[in-house]
Design a protein around this motif. Structure first.
Motif, PDB file in Angstrom:
ATOM      1  N   LEU A  60       0.848  -1.185   0.000  1.00 53.61           N
ATOM      2  CA  LEU A  60       0.000   0.000   0.000  1.00 53.61           C
ATOM      3  C   LEU A  60       0.882   1.233   0.000  1.00 53.61           C
ATOM      4  O   LEU A  60       1.834   1.319   0.774  1.00 53.61           O
ATOM      5  CB  LEU A  60      -0.881   0.011   1.258  1.00 53.61           C
ATOM      6  N   SER A  61       0.582   2.175  -0.886  1.00 53.70           N
ATOM      7  CA  SER A  61       1.184   3.506  -0.832  1.00 53.70           C
ATOM      8  C   SER A  61       0.077   4.448  -0.393  1.00 53.70           C
ATOM      9  O   SER A  61      -1.007   4.467  -0.991  1.00 53.70           O
ATOM     10  CB  SER A  61       1.717   3.947  -2.197  1.00 53.70           C
ATOM     11  N   LEU A  62       0.344   5.212   0.652  1.00 55.34           N
ATOM     12  CA  LEU A  62      -0.680   6.021   1.301  1.00 55.34           C
ATOM     13  C   LEU A  62      -0.129   7.406   1.586  1.00 55.34           C
ATOM     14  O   LEU A  62       1.004   7.539   2.054  1.00 55.34           O
ATOM     15  CB  LEU A  62      -1.062   5.336   2.622  1.00 55.34           C
ATOM     16  N   ILE A  63      -0.920   8.436   1.314  1.00 47.89           N
ATOM     17  CA  ILE A  63      -0.560   9.806   1.686  1.00 47.89           C
ATOM     18  C   ILE A  63      -1.354  10.162   2.932  1.00 47.89           C
ATOM     19  O   ILE A  63      -2.578  10.003   2.960  1.00 47.89           O
ATOM     20  CB  ILE A  63      -0.851  10.804   0.554  1.00 47.89           C
ATOM     21  N   VAL A  64      -0.655  10.642   3.962  1.00 42.84           N
ATOM     22  CA  VAL A  64      -1.269  11.024   5.231  1.00 42.84           C
ATOM     23  C   VAL A  64      -1.040  12.509   5.461  1.00 42.84           C
ATOM     24  O   VAL A  64       0.099  12.979   5.368  1.00 42.84           O
ATOM     25  CB  VAL A  64      -0.651  10.213   6.402  1.00 42.84           C
ATOM     26  N   LEU A  65      -2.109  13.248   5.740  1.00 41.62           N
ATOM     27  CA  LEU A  65      -1.975  14.667   6.064  1.00 41.62           C
ATOM     28  C   LEU A  65      -1.395  14.799   7.473  1.00 41.62           C
ATOM     29  O   LEU A  65      -1.852  14.131   8.406  1.00 41.62           O
ATOM     30  CB  LEU A  65      -3.326  15.367   5.973  1.00 41.62           C
ATOM     31  N   THR A  75       8.271   4.004  11.193  1.00 38.02           N
ATOM     32  CA  THR A  75       8.192   2.592  10.817  1.00 38.02           C
ATOM     33  C   THR A  75       7.883   1.694  12.017  1.00 38.02           C
ATOM     34  O   THR A  75       7.685   0.494  11.849  1.00 38.02           O
ATOM     35  CB  THR A  75       9.503   2.124  10.144  1.00 38.02           C
ATOM     36  N   GLU A  76       7.801   2.259  13.197  1.00 35.24           N
ATOM     37  CA  GLU A  76       7.372   1.513  14.386  1.00 35.24           C
ATOM     38  C   GLU A  76       5.845   1.479  14.486  1.00 35.24           C
ATOM     39  O   GLU A  76       5.288   0.678  15.227  1.00 35.24           O
ATOM     40  CB  GLU A  76       7.935   2.157  15.655  1.00 35.24           C
ATOM     41  N   ASP A  77       5.169   2.362  13.747  1.00 37.25           N
ATOM     42  CA  ASP A  77       3.725   2.514  13.815  1.00 37.25           C
ATOM     43  C   ASP A  77       3.023   1.598  12.817  1.00 37.25           C
ATOM     44  O   ASP A  77       3.653   1.005  11.940  1.00 37.25           O
ATOM     45  CB  ASP A  77       3.325   3.966  13.521  1.00 37.25           C
ATOM     46  N   GLU A  78       1.704   1.522  12.952  1.00 41.30           N
ATOM     47  CA  GLU A  78       0.845   0.807  12.009  1.00 41.30           C
ATOM     48  C   GLU A  78      -0.274   1.751  11.592  1.00 41.30           C
ATOM     49  O   GLU A  78      -0.503   2.775  12.234  1.00 41.30           O
ATOM     50  CB  GLU A  78       0.280  -0.457  12.665  1.00 41.30           C
ATOM     51  N   VAL A  79      -0.972   1.410  10.528  1.00 42.50           N
ATOM     52  CA  VAL A  79      -2.043   2.263  10.022  1.00 42.50           C
ATOM     53  C   VAL A  79      -3.199   1.388   9.544  1.00 42.50           C
ATOM     54  O   VAL A  79      -2.981   0.287   9.039  1.00 42.50           O
ATOM     55  CB  VAL A  79      -1.522   3.184   8.889  1.00 42.50           C
ATOM     56  N   ILE A  88       3.802  -0.169   8.727  1.00 43.58           N
ATOM     57  CA  ILE A  88       4.493   0.854   7.949  1.00 43.58           C
ATOM     58  C   ILE A  88       5.936   0.404   7.726  1.00 43.58           C
ATOM     59  O   ILE A  88       6.673   0.155   8.676  1.00 43.58           O
ATOM     60  CB  ILE A  88       4.440   2.221   8.655  1.00 43.58           C
ATOM     61  N   ALA A  89       6.327   0.301   6.449  1.00 42.81           N
ATOM     62  CA  ALA A  89       7.668  -0.156   6.091  1.00 42.81           C
ATOM     63  C   ALA A  89       8.604   1.007   5.784  1.00 42.81           C
ATOM     64  O   ALA A  89       9.812   0.905   5.982  1.00 42.81           O
ATOM     65  CB  ALA A  89       7.596  -1.087   4.887  1.00 42.81           C
ATOM     66  N   ALA A  90       8.055   2.126   5.288  1.00 43.96           N
ATOM     67  CA  ALA A  90       8.880   3.286   4.950  1.00 43.96           C
ATOM     68  C   ALA A  90       8.020   4.546   5.029  1.00 43.96           C
ATOM     69  O   ALA A  90       6.822   4.504   4.755  1.00 43.96           O
ATOM     70  CB  ALA A  90       9.466   3.138   3.552  1.00 43.96           C
ATOM     71  N   ASP A 103       4.795   3.679   2.769  1.00 47.67           N
ATOM     72  CA  ASP A 103       4.807   2.393   2.083  1.00 47.67           C
ATOM     73  C   ASP A 103       4.493   1.386   3.171  1.00 47.67           C
ATOM     74  O   ASP A 103       5.172   1.349   4.206  1.00 47.67           O
ATOM     75  CB  ASP A 103       6.175   2.136   1.450  1.00 47.67           C
ATOM     76  N   ALA A 104       3.453   0.574   2.977  1.00 49.25           N
ATOM     77  CA  ALA A 104       3.009  -0.329   4.049  1.00 49.25           C
ATOM     78  C   ALA A 104       2.713  -1.710   3.496  1.00 49.25           C
ATOM     79  O   ALA A 104       2.425  -1.882   2.317  1.00 49.25           O
ATOM     80  CB  ALA A 104       1.777   0.244   4.724  1.00 49.25           C
TER      81      ALA A 104
END
Length: 107
Positions: A60-65, A75-79, A88-90, A103-104
């Motif tokens: 998954l590629s995701l844009i977060v405001l 990269t320690e977090d999840e979404v 979260i990988a990057a 990048d997840a």
């Protein structure tokens, strides 16, 4: 007082907000577990590729405001977005602080 860059980023984020949906950032806590933080996000790409072992791997590629989040995701977090929870990988953060591209991979 906000800097010009911060003011312009806020204007840009405000204008783009209708294009973004709801998601959840799960911030990793030092004592273990996660703290949930609501986010505005947009899926850029949801794809299936071949992983290292030759098995299908979703990405998954995701844009977060970022305004209102304090610090950006790590990269320690999840979404949670696109109907599932992702590791979260990057993270690539916009220099102006308006958004981050994640990048997840699925959990």
């Amino acid at each position: 007082m906000a800097t010009l860059t911060e003011s312009l980023a806020a204007i840009l984020v405000g204008a783009a907000a209708p294009l973004f949906g709801d998601g959840m950032l799960h911030r990793a806590q030092a004592q273990g577990g996660f703290a949930d933080v609501p986010i505005r996000c947009r899926t850029e790409a949801l794809r299936q590729e071949t992983g290292e072992s030759g098995l299908p791997e979703h990405r998954l590629s995701l844009i977060v405001l970022l305004p209102g989040l304090g610090t950006g995701p790590t990269t320690e977090d999840e979404v949670t977005a696109a109907g599932r929870r992702w590791r979260i990988a990057a993270v690539e953060q916009d220099p102006a602080g308006s958004h981050a591209t994640l990048d997840a991979r699925p959990l």
